[in-house]
Design an enzyme around this catalytic site. Structure first.
Site, PDB file in Angstrom:
ATOM      1  N   ASN A 177      41.431  35.105  43.499  1.00 17.23           N
ATOM      2  CA  ASN A 177      40.134  34.585  43.060  1.00 17.23           C
ATOM      3  C   ASN A 177      39.317  35.789  42.600  1.00 17.23           C
ATOM      4  O   ASN A 177      38.701  36.478  43.403  1.00 17.23           O
ATOM      5  CB  ASN A 177      39.453  33.848  44.222  1.00 17.23           C
ATOM      6  CG  ASN A 177      38.154  33.186  43.834  1.00 17.23           C
ATOM      7  OD1 ASN A 177      37.546  33.510  42.820  1.00 17.23           O
ATOM      8  ND2 ASN A 177      37.712  32.255  44.662  1.00 17.23           N
ATOM      9  N   ARG A 204      42.142  31.405  40.277  1.00 14.20           N
ATOM     10  CA  ARG A 204      40.897  30.787  39.823  1.00 14.20           C
ATOM     11  C   ARG A 204      40.565  31.316  38.435  1.00 14.20           C
ATOM     12  O   ARG A 204      40.451  32.522  38.232  1.00 14.20           O
ATOM     13  CB  ARG A 204      39.754  31.122  40.783  1.00 14.20           C
ATOM     14  CG  ARG A 204      38.398  30.605  40.295  1.00 14.20           C
ATOM     15  CD  ARG A 204      37.289  31.141  41.167  1.00 14.20           C
ATOM     16  NE  ARG A 204      35.970  30.754  40.654  1.00 14.20           N
ATOM     17  CZ  ARG A 204      34.926  31.576  40.560  1.00 14.20           C
ATOM     18  NH1 ARG A 204      35.050  32.837  40.954  1.00 14.20           N
ATOM     19  NH2 ARG A 204      33.774  31.147  40.105  1.00 14.20           N
TER      20      ARG A 204
END
Length: 391
Positions: free
Chosen positions: A11, A92
């Site tokens: 992420n 992400r």
């Protein structure tokens, strides 16, 4: 998936890289951590369990770029996995545009399409894609699965997505996309256990962190959100001003001679809490300051949040529950109190003691609106999607 190998999750942001490893089908990570403060003296933070799992990390390149730090991290993650290829690697990616409305397996064609969206999320998209390419180089046989912050909102009613612009621009993809979708997906998945039958009612989630937005949900699906074409719309944030009269930008260009690069820096890096206070973009520092400019910044943050909540409630047709999440939403009892004090007309009342101890339920008993504090978990949403994509 019968595979017992690990799923890795990355992420990436402009100044941090969160990561986690999940064994087999487990939802509890075997390893979780982040490289923080990238570009300003990077540091590694590891969380239990397995806080020592990466071995000696004294050679962390504190002044390295995100790409350099990602490669450094992946070498150590290979050791943690005993050199086994991960079953899948989830990432992400902030902007999926009109094309990517669900998790997608990444290849060069997909990466090219996502790189074309960089102008819509210049503070996020390049970093997520750089980590994807580093992971592809480190684990070439493992599927790379992208999970998009925009995807949760793609099923919104058409009116919620439209700007009042000429139709040709709308048809070209200039619409409201919305962001923080992975966080909202996690909260939506928790609503049944938290609210019972009211989970499918009129729920408003406030994702208040360095970036901030609201999502109005009905049936645990997004029907409206405050961020739009880019992440700069809507709420006041740590360093972004949020919604702004476009005439201000025309004035700054025409009368102050600001070019696009200076406007981007102004709107993304020098506005919001930092700009108004002149002191800090951190709510904790502002709350401890005592400076009147800090107080004004906090009050403006709450004022703007309450006003946007009113607009979202209009889209919902009422309010059954308000959920606070993300860094400020989860940890600042004072900011929750400031915001909720402006929402009494909606039936929002706080239990002061529950709010002070950050309890899961902070609404006063027998009030019309449930008020909750729910820590978000984007990484497990990505891990589950990565498993499903290769099942």
């Amino acid at each position: 998936m019968g595979d017992t190998r690990s799923v890795l999750v990355f992420n990436a942001g402009s100044s941090s890289l969160k990561f986690a490893a999940y064994r087999g089908a487990a939802d509890a990570p075997s390893l979780r951590g982040a490289i923080e403060r990238i570009g300003a003296g990077a540091r590694l933070v590891l969380h239990a369990p397995a806080a020592e799992a990466l071995g000696d990390t004294a050679d962390l390149p504190a002044d390295g770029s995100l790409e350099h730090l990602a490669r450094w991290l992946m070498v150590r993650l290979r050791r943690h996995l005993a050199d086994a290829e991960p079953a899948a690697i989830g990432h992400r990616i902030v902007h999926g545009g009109a094309t990517f409305a669900a998790p997608a397996r990444l290849d060069e064609a997909a990466l090219d399409a996502l790189e074309r969206l960089i102008p819509l999320a210049p503070q996020h998209q390049p970093y997520g894609l750089a980590v994807v390419r580093a992971a592809m180089a480190c684990w070439p046989a493992s599927p790379q699965i992208a999970c998009f912050d925009t995807a949760f909102h793609r099923g919104q009613p058409r009116l919620a997505q439209l700007f009042a612009l000429p139709r040709a621009l709308t048809d070209a993809g200039i619409v409201r996309y919305g962001f923080h979708g992975l966080s909202y997906a996690y909260i939506a998945g928790r609503l049944s256990e938290l609210l019972g039958a009211r989970a499918d009612g009129r729920v408003l989630v406030a994702h208040l962190g360095h970036g901030a937005s609201l999502c109005a949900m009905r049936g645990r699906r997004s029907i409206a959100t405050t961020m739009g074409f880019t992440v700069m719309d809507g709420l006041m944030m740590a360093r972004r001003c949020g919604a702004l009269d476009p005439g201000v930008l025309l004035y700054l260009m025409q009368e102050r001679g600001m070019d696009p690069a200076r406007l981007v820096e102004l709107l993304n890096e020098r506005s919001g809490l930092l700009g108004v206070s002149g002191l800090s973009d951190d709510v904790r520092e502002l709350e401890a300051s005592g400076d009147p400019h800090a107080e004004e910044a906090l009050e403006l943050f709450a004022y703007r949040a309450a006003g946007e909540i009113g607009a979202m409630v209009a889209a919902l047709g009422g309010l059954d529950a308000l959920v606070f999440t993300a860094g400020i939403g989860e940890r600042s009892a004072a900011m929750r109190r400031r915001i909720c004090a402006r929402l009494r007309w909606l039936g929002v009342e706080l239990d002061a003691q529950a709010n002070a101890r950050h309890a899961p339920r902070i609404g006063a008993p027998q009030t019309a609106v449930d008020v909750l504090v729910v820590p978000t978990d984007e990484e497990i949403v990505i891990a589950r999607a990565a498993r499903a994509a290769v099942a």
